[in-house]
Design a protein around this motif. Structure first.
Motif, mmCIF file in Angstrom:
data_model
loop_
_atom_site.group_PDB
_atom_site.id
_atom_site.type_symbol
_atom_site.label_atom_id
_atom_site.label_comp_id
_atom_site.label_asym_id
_atom_site.label_seq_id
_atom_site.Cartn_x
_atom_site.Cartn_y
_atom_site.Cartn_z
ATOM 1 N N PHE A 1 -3.407 -0.959 -12.956
ATOM 2 C CA PHE A 1 -3.201 -1.626 -11.677
ATOM 3 C C PHE A 1 -2.648 -3.049 -11.826
ATOM 4 O O PHE A 1 -1.708 -3.426 -11.123
ATOM 5 C CB PHE A 1 -4.515 -1.629 -10.894
ATOM 6 N N LEU B 1 0.829 -1.210 0.000
ATOM 7 C CA LEU B 1 0.000 0.000 0.000
ATOM 8 C C LEU B 1 0.863 1.259 0.000
ATOM 9 O O LEU B 1 0.498 2.272 -0.619
ATOM 10 C CB LEU B 1 -0.927 -0.009 1.215
ATOM 11 N N ASP B 2 1.999 1.219 0.672
ATOM 12 C CA ASP B 2 2.889 2.375 0.708
ATOM 13 C C ASP B 2 3.601 2.595 -0.622
ATOM 14 O O ASP B 2 3.932 3.736 -0.965
ATOM 15 C CB ASP B 2 3.928 2.208 1.824
ATOM 16 N N ASN B 3 3.859 1.527 -1.365
ATOM 17 C CA ASN B 3 4.637 1.626 -2.596
ATOM 18 C C ASN B 3 3.800 1.513 -3.868
ATOM 19 O O ASN B 3 4.338 1.613 -4.970
ATOM 20 C CB ASN B 3 5.712 0.526 -2.631
ATOM 21 N N LEU B 4 2.513 1.327 -3.708
ATOM 22 C CA LEU B 4 1.640 1.184 -4.859
ATOM 23 C C LEU B 4 1.373 2.546 -5.487
ATOM 24 O O LEU B 4 1.189 3.548 -4.795
ATOM 25 C CB LEU B 4 0.315 0.543 -4.441
ATOM 26 N N ASP B 5 1.380 2.577 -6.815
ATOM 27 C CA ASP B 5 1.094 3.800 -7.556
ATOM 28 C C ASP B 5 -0.419 4.006 -7.583
ATOM 29 O O ASP B 5 -1.154 3.261 -8.247
ATOM 30 C CB ASP B 5 1.653 3.672 -8.985
ATOM 31 N N GLN B 6 -0.891 5.001 -6.845
ATOM 32 C CA GLN B 6 -2.328 5.257 -6.816
ATOM 33 C C GLN B 6 -2.859 5.659 -8.181
ATOM 34 O O GLN B 6 -4.015 5.390 -8.521
ATOM 35 C CB GLN B 6 -2.641 6.335 -5.786
ATOM 36 N N GLY B 7 -2.004 6.304 -8.982
ATOM 37 C CA GLY B 7 -2.419 6.669 -10.332
ATOM 38 C C GLY B 7 -2.770 5.451 -11.166
ATOM 39 O O GLY B 7 -3.720 5.484 -11.965
ATOM 40 N N PHE C 1 -3.977 2.611 -10.025
ATOM 41 C CA PHE C 1 -5.265 2.094 -9.550
ATOM 42 C C PHE C 1 -6.425 2.896 -10.143
ATOM 43 O O PHE C 1 -7.378 2.325 -10.684
ATOM 44 C CB PHE C 1 -5.314 2.139 -8.029
ATOM 45 N N PHE C 2 -6.355 4.209 -10.050
ATOM 46 C CA PHE C 2 -7.450 5.029 -10.561
ATOM 47 C C PHE C 2 -7.506 5.012 -12.089
ATOM 48 O O PHE C 2 -8.583 5.159 -12.674
ATOM 49 C CB PHE C 2 -7.317 6.459 -10.044
ATOM 50 N N ARG C 3 -6.371 4.793 -12.728
ATOM 51 C CA ARG C 3 -6.370 4.653 -14.195
ATOM 52 C C ARG C 3 -7.130 3.394 -14.595
ATOM 53 O O ARG C 3 -7.949 3.410 -15.525
ATOM 54 C CB ARG C 3 -4.940 4.618 -14.715
ATOM 55 N N GLN D 1 0.962 -2.757 -12.603
ATOM 56 C CA GLN D 1 1.692 -2.323 -11.422
ATOM 57 C C GLN D 1 1.948 -3.497 -10.482
ATOM 58 O O GLN D 1 3.047 -3.665 -9.940
ATOM 59 C CB GLN D 1 0.892 -1.229 -10.700
#
Length: 289
Positions: free
Chosen positions: A237, A76-82, A84-86, A240
């Protein structure tokens, strides 16, 4: 066949033995099938909740002790939130488009008979059955020459092209199982063809649209290969999550398992919460009435 060999002449003792034996064989096969399907998922959760020493242990650790959330927190700390939302945007828009045009195309094929209907239906389902690896080069060059590489719009178009045939096929199965008496009554009362579709047919298709949409949603969310090729920088995601596999000479299996678990949670929750609707959609896709 001799009279003594017929089922009618079989002894009660033989029939009594076949029943329990068949039941136990069926139960054993069911247990084996569940173990094959559930086993990898259990080991994924098990690995995600274990400390590194237990993961690298020579003897398998079947139950994590102590249970740790360090792997999940690291992901969760290293996941690219962009990313996920993409994925959320691409999947939502592509599924929405597929489920909007799917009922319209299926209604046209089921109600407007032409000499080409059979060929059109075969072509539609053949595009869904084609392996993605066979189509990736055309998709790649089309995206490259239209400026849609690393572009969400390009990926949305490809996902619609892949998922729309599935939506059409599911809608066709439902429409063919529906009686057309109400439509004919609406036409006699002065409604046009498309008025009858929106007023009579579409409300009846509500359950099929939900089940088809859920099935298409799961397939689009899990898609990795096409997104990996077309979105090399603006990753999704699943891509990623796949990047956690390449961590050098000392792979972090706990991080990989935690990432895979997070990716799997949405489809699993959908399958558990809407299992009846999904079963309806799968039954329709197989041609059931």
């Amino acid at each position: 066949m001799a009279a003594s060999d017929s089922p009618a002449n079989a002894s009660p003792l033989t029939i009594g033995l076949i029943g329990p034996v068949g039941t136990w064989i069926g139960r054993i096969l069911l247990i084996l099938a569940l173990a094959i399907w559930v086993g990898p998922l259990y080991w994924l959760v098990n690995t995600a909740l274990k400390v590194k020493v237990q993961i690298q242990s020579a003897a398998p650790v079947w139950f994590p002790d102590p249970i740790t959330l360090e792997n999940i927190e690291w992901v969760l700390d290293n996941l690219d939130q962009g990313a996920f939302f993409r994925s959320l945007r691409v999947v939502s828009i592509s599924v929405g488009i597929a489920m909007f045009f799917g009922p319209l195309m299926a209604y046209a094929l089921s109600r407007f008979k032409t000499r080409w209907n059979g060929q059109l239906e075969n072509w539609i389902i053949s595009t869904r059955m084609t392996p993605p690896a066979a189509m990736i080069m055309p998709y790649y060059f089309l995206a490259l020459h239209t400026g849609l590489m690393n572009n969400e719009l390009g990926l949305i178009i490809v996902y619609v092209a892949i998922n729309l045939p599935l939506a059409v096929w599911i809608m066709l199965a439902f429409l063919r199982s529906m009686p057309d008496d109400a439509e004919e009554a609406a036409l006699i009362d002065g409604c046009g063809v498309w008025q009858a579709f929106f007023l009579i047919v579409l409300p009846t298709l509500k359950q099929s649209i939900i089940s088809g949409g859920l099935l298409v949603l799961i397939l689009a969310w899990n898609e990795f290969f096409i997104a990996f090729v077309l979105m090399s920088s603006n990753i999704t995601f699943p891509v990623q999550v796949g990047s956690f596999l390449a961590v050098g000479l000392n792979p972090e299996y706990g991080h990989m398992a935690a990432a895979g678990l997070l990716l799997s949670l949405p489809p699993i929750l959908i399958a558990v919460l809407f299992r009846k609707s999904l079963l309806t959609g799968v039954h329709a896709f197989s041609g059931g009435k």
